[in-house]
Design an enzyme around this catalytic site. Structure first.
Site, mmCIF file in Angstrom:
data_model
loop_
_atom_site.group_PDB
_atom_site.id
_atom_site.type_symbol
_atom_site.label_atom_id
_atom_site.label_comp_id
_atom_site.label_asym_id
_atom_site.label_seq_id
_atom_site.Cartn_x
_atom_site.Cartn_y
_atom_site.Cartn_z
ATOM 1 N N TRP A 511 -19.094 13.450 -14.695
ATOM 2 C CA TRP A 511 -17.959 13.987 -15.454
ATOM 3 C C TRP A 511 -18.369 15.032 -16.489
ATOM 4 O O TRP A 511 -17.733 15.159 -17.533
ATOM 5 C CB TRP A 511 -17.174 12.855 -16.120
ATOM 6 N N HIS A 512 -19.400 15.797 -16.198
ATOM 7 C CA HIS A 512 -19.866 16.821 -17.140
ATOM 8 C C HIS A 512 -19.600 18.228 -16.615
ATOM 9 O O HIS A 512 -20.353 19.150 -16.902
ATOM 10 C CB HIS A 512 -21.371 16.644 -17.416
ATOM 11 N N TYR A 513 -18.528 18.386 -15.870
ATOM 12 C CA TYR A 513 -18.215 19.705 -15.313
ATOM 13 C C TYR A 513 -17.840 20.684 -16.428
ATOM 14 O O TYR A 513 -17.341 20.287 -17.482
ATOM 15 C CB TYR A 513 -17.109 19.605 -14.259
#
Length: 577
Positions: A511-513
């Site tokens: 979830w680090h886009y």
């Protein structure tokens, strides 16, 4: 009389201790400035309008409210009073909630990896695994940020939301195993990004209660801030007549009943609209407002304000791969606490124990559960709704022993591989189409392989031996069948010989886009949108690559940093005039 005063003193101490025992995440702070968007007037005026009350938007709004009137528009609701957000023990529950009222909105990239975007005040800090760590010094230099203000801004954030985690047996074994594997030196507990092994911070306090970016609104001037919840912004409004460049001067938004509202900037040359809607929401809103690739906008019958072909480009998501290690002894419930920062460009982290989804007694694998879309038993393109449902049914059928253990993961630094985003519809509540191109660049794949090889060394280390079944080889872990103890990873006949294929087939998100409105492409170094006036983007969409091992600390810092920068610039300008 003295006895009366003594009783009053004791009562006061009891009250103080009582409330000190409750984190702000457990009880809603008295935010008198927070309202439902249904209460908003049809038309209103502010010095600053911030679109997105997330990880950057909250500290930004709190800072600007000190001197100016600020409207903060958040499309989701409040995080307070929601135990699925508050409690570490229910991590994943919000991510598995697919209802329209969920604080998490699921999306699936064109790559096939299932992902999530926040829909709640506080943004991703309400949904994530809580790890808090700063960006490395070279990242700060490359961003041309002022080092002194960066440190002050991190400290401003940390005062309210960052804590030192309690390290128990599983995390200790991972830490010691990292050092045996050569990820040295050991740097102890620190928020700083340093090569080697360290214990990082967390936004979960000692009672296991989450603190979020929304808590940073405690710094706000309550007379200078209005926060509207369930306010979906549909468009930035521009003035073009008589202007050399389009001038942002207002927004249109709809409340939960569908009623349309307008908010405008007050007269003043320095007033601005700031988009802080995240790596999907910010480029999406720019496009919906007419700032983006002309051909794509015309295809959706959107009037082109500025032909900006770089909006939505440079999208990246850090690929994550993990190995589940079944344990012969019980392990604690833990999220990310220890990290190994390697020189080859992979970060090694771990999580352990079973979580409970949705407050039920259904056992879960926490941040690696198919219930939240983290399905690695089949390659990305095969992760259909049917495959997810089958994985959930299978997981629910397992014996308790199957959940005893933990995951050790590696996350690729950067990454180098990039993709792009495109509109699907003109509805801002719909997900755009996004492609991340995981492992498109060979160096990213090499980093994954080296990360998996490091995880193998940790599992085989003496420090980790009590959490490993005797005689269970790495090949067995990679190819484990569905017996108990179980490994929920795909079976490959050649997995032990082909870690590159293992990386491709088991890739998940952490979830680090980021990207889509990058500095130098869409915004300048002051985060002002190129080609228009009175409009900035301040959030993770401006990043060229993800800062540090986990970005939330830097996103919160950036909100404070830019809020303080804007205030200081306006003060200096007012003094000079």
């Amino acid at each position: 009389m003295g006895f009366v005063w003594w009783r009053l003193f004791v009562a006061a101490v009891v009250v103080i201790l009582f409330f000190h025992g409750f984190s702000s995440a457990e009880r809603a702070p008295n935010f008198t400035f927070m309202h439902s968007a249904t209460t908003a007037p049809d038309i209103s005026y502010y010095d600053y309008i911030i679109v997105g009350g997330g990880t950057a938007g909250c500290p930004l709004a709190a800072s600007l409210s000190q001197n100016y009137s600020v409207l903060l528009l958040e499309r989701g609701g409040s995080p307070y009073g929601n135990p699925n957000i508050t409690n570490l023990s229910t991590f994943g529950s919000a991510l598995s909630d697919l209802s329209p009222a969920s604080p998490s909105q699921r999306f699936i990239s064109e790559d096939g990896v299932i992902n999530a975007r926040a829909r709640v005040l506080g943004g991703g800090s309400c949904l994530n695994a809580g790890f808090y760590t700063r960006a490395p010094p070279d990242y700060i230099r490359e961003a041309a940020w002022d080092g002194r203000l960066v440190n002050e801004s991190y400290q401003w954030v940390e005062h309210l939301v960052a804590f030192r985690p309690p390290i128990q047996a599983w995390q200790s074994a991972v830490r010691n195993g990292l050092m045996e594997a050569g990820v040295m030196p050991y740097n102890g507990f620190t928020y700083d990004h340093i090569y080697g092994t360290k214990v990082g911070g967390t936004i979960f306090d000692l009672e296991g209660h989450r603190h979020t970016a929304a808590d940073l609104l405690e710094y706000a001037n309550p007379t200078g801030l209005t926060v509207l919840l369930h306010a979906a912004v549909h468009k930035i409004l521009f003035r073009t007549k008589g202007k050399s460049r389009p001038l942002a001067h207002g927004v249109t938004f709809r409340d939960s009943s569908g009623t349309k509202h307008r908010a405008y900037l007050k007269n003043g040359s320095k007033n601005e609209i700031i988009i802080s809607s995240g790596a999907l929401g910010s480029p999406q809103l720019l496009m919906l407002s007419g700032v983006g690739p002309a051909e794509q906008l015309k295809a959706h019958n959107i009037t082109v304000v500025v032909d900006q072909p770089m909006v939505g480009q440079g999208m990246s998501d850090n690929p994550m791969n993990a190995i589940f290690v079944p344990s012969p002894i019980p392990v604690e419930v833990s999220l990310i606490q220890v990290v190994g920062i390697t020189h080859f460009g992979s970060y090694i982290e771990a999580a352990s124990g079973e979580n409970f989804a949705g407050g039920s007694t259904t056992k879960d694998f926490g941040m690696f559960s198919p219930k939240i879309g983290q399905l690695s038993t089949v390659p990305p393109k095969q992760r259909t709704p049917e495959a997810l449902a089958e994985a959930v049914r299978y997981m629910d059928s397992l014996e308790d022993a199957a959940f005893k253990g933990g995951f050790i993961l590696e996350k690729v630094m950067g990454p180098i591989s990039t993709g792009h985003m495109e509109l699907r519809t003109r509805n801002p509540n719909d997900n755009p189409a996004v492609t991340f191109n995981y492992f498109k660049e060979p160096q990213d794949l090499e980093r994954c392989v080296q990360g998996i090889e490091t995880i193998e060394k940790i599992i085989e280390s003496k420090a980790f031996s009590k959490f490993r079944y005797e005689g269970m080889s790495i090949a067995a872990l990679l190819n484990a069948t569905a017996s108990s103890p179980v490994n929920l990873l795909p079976k490959h006949a050649n997995a032990s010989r082909s870690l590159d294929q293992f990386c491709k087939d088991t890739v998940m998100t952490i979830w680090h886009y980021h990207g889509g409105c990058q500095v130098g492409r869409v915004v300048d170094h002051d985060y002002k949108v190129l080609g228009v006036d009175a409009l900035r983007v301040i959030d993770g969409s401006t990043f060229n690559y993800s800062p540090g091992t986990n970005p939330q600390a830097t996103v919160m810092m950036l909100g404070r940093y830019m809020g303080k920068t804007i205030l200081d610039e306006r003060l200096a300008s007012d003094v000079s005039n």
